[in-house]
Design a protein around this motif. Structure first.
Motif, PDB file in Angstrom:
ATOM      1  N   VAL A 101     -72.724 -32.965  50.089  1.00 42.26           N
ATOM      2  CA  VAL A 101     -71.312 -32.971  50.470  1.00 42.26           C
ATOM      3  C   VAL A 101     -71.102 -32.369  51.853  1.00 42.26           C
ATOM      4  N   GLU A 102     -71.756 -31.255  52.125  1.00 43.53           N
ATOM      5  CA  GLU A 102     -71.547 -30.553  53.397  1.00 43.53           C
ATOM      6  C   GLU A 102     -71.920 -31.419  54.596  1.00 43.53           C
ATOM      7  N   ASN A 103     -72.956 -32.256  54.437  1.00 42.91           N
ATOM      8  CA  ASN A 103     -73.423 -33.066  55.558  1.00 42.91           C
ATOM      9  C   ASN A 103     -72.828 -34.465  55.578  1.00 42.91           C
ATOM     10  N   ASN A 104     -71.851 -34.713  54.697  1.00 42.49           N
ATOM     11  CA  ASN A 104     -71.143 -35.983  54.741  1.00 42.49           C
ATOM     12  C   ASN A 104     -70.442 -36.128  56.089  1.00 42.49           C
ATOM     13  N   ILE A 105     -70.560 -37.314  56.708  1.00 38.54           N
ATOM     14  CA  ILE A 105     -70.033 -37.495  58.059  1.00 38.54           C
ATOM     15  C   ILE A 105     -68.530 -37.263  58.138  1.00 38.54           C
ATOM     16  N   VAL A 106     -67.796 -37.644  57.077  1.00 39.62           N
ATOM     17  CA  VAL A 106     -66.341 -37.444  57.078  1.00 39.62           C
ATOM     18  C   VAL A 106     -66.015 -35.958  57.030  1.00 39.62           C
ATOM     19  N   VAL A 107     -66.730 -35.222  56.180  1.00 38.94           N
ATOM     20  CA  VAL A 107     -66.489 -33.783  56.059  1.00 38.94           C
ATOM     21  C   VAL A 107     -66.858 -33.066  57.348  1.00 38.94           C
ATOM     22  N   ARG A 108     -68.003 -33.444  57.949  1.00 40.37           N
ATOM     23  CA  ARG A 108     -68.409 -32.816  59.208  1.00 40.37           C
ATOM     24  C   ARG A 108     -67.382 -33.082  60.311  1.00 40.37           C
ATOM     25  N   THR A 109     -66.862 -34.289  60.353  1.00 41.43           N
ATOM     26  CA  THR A 109     -65.858 -34.620  61.366  1.00 41.43           C
ATOM     27  C   THR A 109     -64.589 -33.808  61.147  1.00 41.43           C
ATOM     28  N   ALA A 110     -64.163 -33.682  59.892  1.00 42.27           N
ATOM     29  CA  ALA A 110     -62.956 -32.908  59.590  1.00 42.27           C
ATOM     30  C   ALA A 110     -63.130 -31.454  60.005  1.00 42.27           C
ATOM     31  N   ARG A 111     -64.299 -30.897  59.730  1.00 44.14           N
ATOM     32  CA  ARG A 111     -64.546 -29.501  60.121  1.00 44.14           C
ATOM     33  C   ARG A 111     -64.525 -29.341  61.641  1.00 44.14           C
ATOM     34  N   ARG A 112     -64.994 -30.383  62.349  1.00 42.42           N
ATOM     35  CA  ARG A 112     -65.101 -30.281  63.798  1.00 42.42           C
ATOM     36  C   ARG A 112     -63.749 -30.446  64.498  1.00 42.42           C
ATOM     37  N   VAL A 113     -62.890 -31.312  63.982  1.00 46.82           N
ATOM     38  CA  VAL A 113     -61.659 -31.637  64.709  1.00 46.82           C
ATOM     39  C   VAL A 113     -60.438 -30.866  64.215  1.00 46.82           C
ATOM     40  N   LEU A 114     -60.520 -30.292  63.004  1.00 55.07           N
ATOM     41  CA  LEU A 114     -59.354 -29.596  62.460  1.00 55.07           C
ATOM     42  C   LEU A 114     -59.462 -28.088  62.685  1.00 55.07           C
ATOM     43  N   PRO A 115     -58.355 -27.453  63.066  1.00 50.68           N
ATOM     44  CA  PRO A 115     -58.341 -25.986  63.146  1.00 50.68           C
ATOM     45  C   PRO A 115     -58.305 -25.405  61.733  1.00 50.68           C
ATOM     46  N   LEU A 116     -59.421 -24.839  61.304  1.00 50.99           N
ATOM     47  CA  LEU A 116     -59.601 -24.502  59.895  1.00 50.99           C
ATOM     48  C   LEU A 116     -59.535 -22.998  59.657  1.00 50.99           C
ATOM     49  N   SER A 117     -58.783 -22.608  58.621  1.00 52.74           N
ATOM     50  CA  SER A 117     -58.744 -21.208  58.216  1.00 52.74           C
ATOM     51  C   SER A 117     -59.820 -20.956  57.162  1.00 52.74           C
ATOM     52  N   GLU A 118     -59.981 -19.709  56.757  1.00 55.45           N
ATOM     53  CA  GLU A 118     -60.988 -19.370  55.755  1.00 55.45           C
ATOM     54  C   GLU A 118     -60.377 -19.142  54.373  1.00 55.45           C
ATOM     55  N   ASP A 119     -59.056 -19.070  54.289  1.00 54.70           N
ATOM     56  CA  ASP A 119     -58.389 -18.711  53.043  1.00 54.70           C
ATOM     57  C   ASP A 119     -57.600 -19.900  52.502  1.00 54.70           C
ATOM     58  N   TYR A 120     -57.601 -20.052  51.161  1.00 56.82           N
ATOM     59  CA  TYR A 120     -56.841 -21.136  50.533  1.00 56.82           C
ATOM     60  C   TYR A 120     -55.335 -20.870  50.542  1.00 56.82           C
ATOM     61  N   ASP A 121     -54.928 -19.629  50.748  1.00 58.42           N
ATOM     62  CA  ASP A 121     -53.523 -19.255  50.912  1.00 58.42           C
ATOM     63  C   ASP A 121     -52.623 -19.866  49.838  1.00 58.42           C
ATOM     64  N   GLY A 122     -52.967 -19.595  48.584  1.00 60.02           N
ATOM     65  CA  GLY A 122     -52.108 -20.021  47.478  1.00 60.02           C
ATOM     66  C   GLY A 122     -52.083 -21.515  47.245  1.00 60.02           C
ATOM     67  N   GLY A 123     -53.080 -22.230  47.730  1.00 58.17           N
ATOM     68  CA  GLY A 123     -53.115 -23.665  47.509  1.00 58.17           C
ATOM     69  C   GLY A 123     -52.336 -24.475  48.524  1.00 58.17           C
ATOM     70  N   ARG A 124     -51.911 -23.833  49.627  1.00 59.53           N
ATOM     71  CA  ARG A 124     -51.183 -24.570  50.666  1.00 59.53           C
ATOM     72  C   ARG A 124     -52.152 -25.391  51.501  1.00 59.53           C
ATOM     73  N   LEU A 125     -51.610 -26.421  52.156  1.00 60.73           N
ATOM     74  CA  LEU A 125     -52.431 -27.240  53.042  1.00 60.73           C
ATOM     75  C   LEU A 125     -52.543 -26.625  54.433  1.00 60.73           C
ATOM     76  N   THR A 126     -51.519 -25.887  54.853  1.00 61.71           N
ATOM     77  CA  THR A 126     -51.547 -25.231  56.159  1.00 61.71           C
ATOM     78  C   THR A 126     -51.143 -23.767  56.000  1.00 61.71           C
ATOM     79  N   THR A 127     -51.530 -22.971  56.975  1.00 54.91           N
ATOM     80  CA  THR A 127     -51.191 -21.551  56.962  1.00 54.91           C
ATOM     81  C   THR A 127     -51.095 -21.059  58.399  1.00 54.91           C
ATOM     82  N   LYS A 128     -50.509 -19.887  58.574  1.00 61.23           N
ATOM     83  CA  LYS A 128     -50.424 -19.284  59.902  1.00 61.23           C
ATOM     84  C   LYS A 128     -51.315 -18.053  59.967  1.00 61.23           C
TER      85      LYS A 128
END
Length: 329
Positions: free
Chosen positions: A157-184
């Motif tokens: 899963v980690e090396n799936n091309i779609v997942v790798r691309t998402a990790r590279r292009v999206l500003p990603l946090s480390e916390d799930y923050d209550g199940g939200r899709l975005t956080t500050k």
């Protein structure tokens, strides 16, 4: 098979109503789904599927009813392998248990949408070009062979091309923050790991749709039955996940059984193509026989798996992969 617009609308309304109920429960009351709750939901969804099959049999005849139940069993068995991959995704990304309900419901909705598209495209191609039965059959045989070759592996899963691309292009946090899709974080808007999980689930749904639609078209060429078999099999996937995720490791021969089923349906499709396009002297495999073979394979696989894990408690099941893992450097 003559299915009017009213029947389609009622079927879609029932399916969408059950999906809406799942979404509401996931959004309003996120919680850890216990064994009793999972059993209740699983039995409920199976009963709904059975009642639909009984109605279809009474309204349109035993042949179509048999095709529906055969298609439903095929899709249900393939969905169990789908659950293996869901478990791997949830574990890989450490999804909190109270948010797994939401992720699974999203996965089911997306899977239904993708399957609806593939069913429409597949039915159109089959009606226009009978050689598509040959192509679908070859695809299923190839998939079965690949799944058998890599039956003791897990998808990376980690090396799936779609997942790798998402990790590279999206500003990603480390916390799930209550199940939200975005956080500050420090005034900056970030997406939570839940977005990457949903991307991974979407990729898995696409791959399984590519396999499952040709498989069920090998049982019936009626688009309504294909859609209903897929929809009712997928609706129970969320509850089935929580019910059997602790037992999945014991189904050590499931991937082997699914590989045989896919190859068998592939042969059935090729024989149908030969019967229609080459010579009607070529034999066809009747749906009741297909149903018996599929049930027999699943029964043998289940019993053999339980006997294996009883003798060897360290034996662990794998969902299998369509390609081998990259060799270690």
């Amino acid at each position: 098979m003559d299915i009017g617009a009213g029947t389609w609308l009622v079927t879609l309304a029932v399916i969408l109503g059950l999906l809406a109920l799942d979404l509401v429960l996931a959004a309003v009351r996120p919680h850890r789904v216990g064994f009793r709750e999972a059993v209740a939901w699983s039995v409920g969804y199976i009963l709904v599927a059975v009642v639909f099959g009984v109605w279809l049999t009474l309204a349109h005849g035993g042949e179509f009813g048999t095709e529906y139940f055969a298609g439903y069993i095929v899709e249900k068995s393939l969905s169990v392998d789908n659950l293996f991959v869901f478990v791997i995704i949830m574990t890989t990304f450490a999804v909190p248990e109270e948010h797994q309900h939401k992720v699974l419901t999203f996965g089911i909705v997306l899977a239904l949408v993708m399957r609806g598209i593939f069913i429409a495209v597949g039915a159109t191609l089959l009606s226009l070009f009978s050689f598509m039965f040959l192509l679908f059959g070859l695809l299923l045989i190839y998939t079965g062979v690949q799944l058998f070759r890599h039956r003791d592996e897990d998808p990376d899963v980690e090396n799936n091309i779609v997942v790798r691309t998402a990790r590279r292009v999206l500003p990603l946090s480390e916390d799930y923050d209550g199940g939200r899709l975005t956080t500050k974080v420090a005034g900056r808007r970030l997406v939570t790991p839940l977005v990457v999980v949903l991307v991974a689930i979407g990729g898995v749904d696409l791959l399984f749709a590519l396999d499952s639609i040709p498989a069920v078209f090998g049982v019936t060429d009626e688009p309504y039955i294909v859609f209903a078999a897929n929809a009712f099999a997928l609706l129970g996937l969320r509850a089935l996940y929580f019910l059997v995720k602790g037992l999945l490791d014991r189904l050590v021969y499931l991937s082997t059984g699914l590989a045989v089923i896919l190859a068998f349906i592939g042969v059935k499709l090729i024989l149908h193509w030969a019967h229609v396009d080459i010579d009607d002297g070529f034999p066809e495999i009747p749906t009741p026989l297909s149903l018996g073979v599929i049930l027999g394979i699943l029964a043998v696989v289940t019993v053999a798996s339980l006997l294996k894990t009883r003798r060897d408690p360290d034996a662990k099941a794998h969902p299998g992969s369509l390609r081998g893992s990259d060799p270690e450097p």
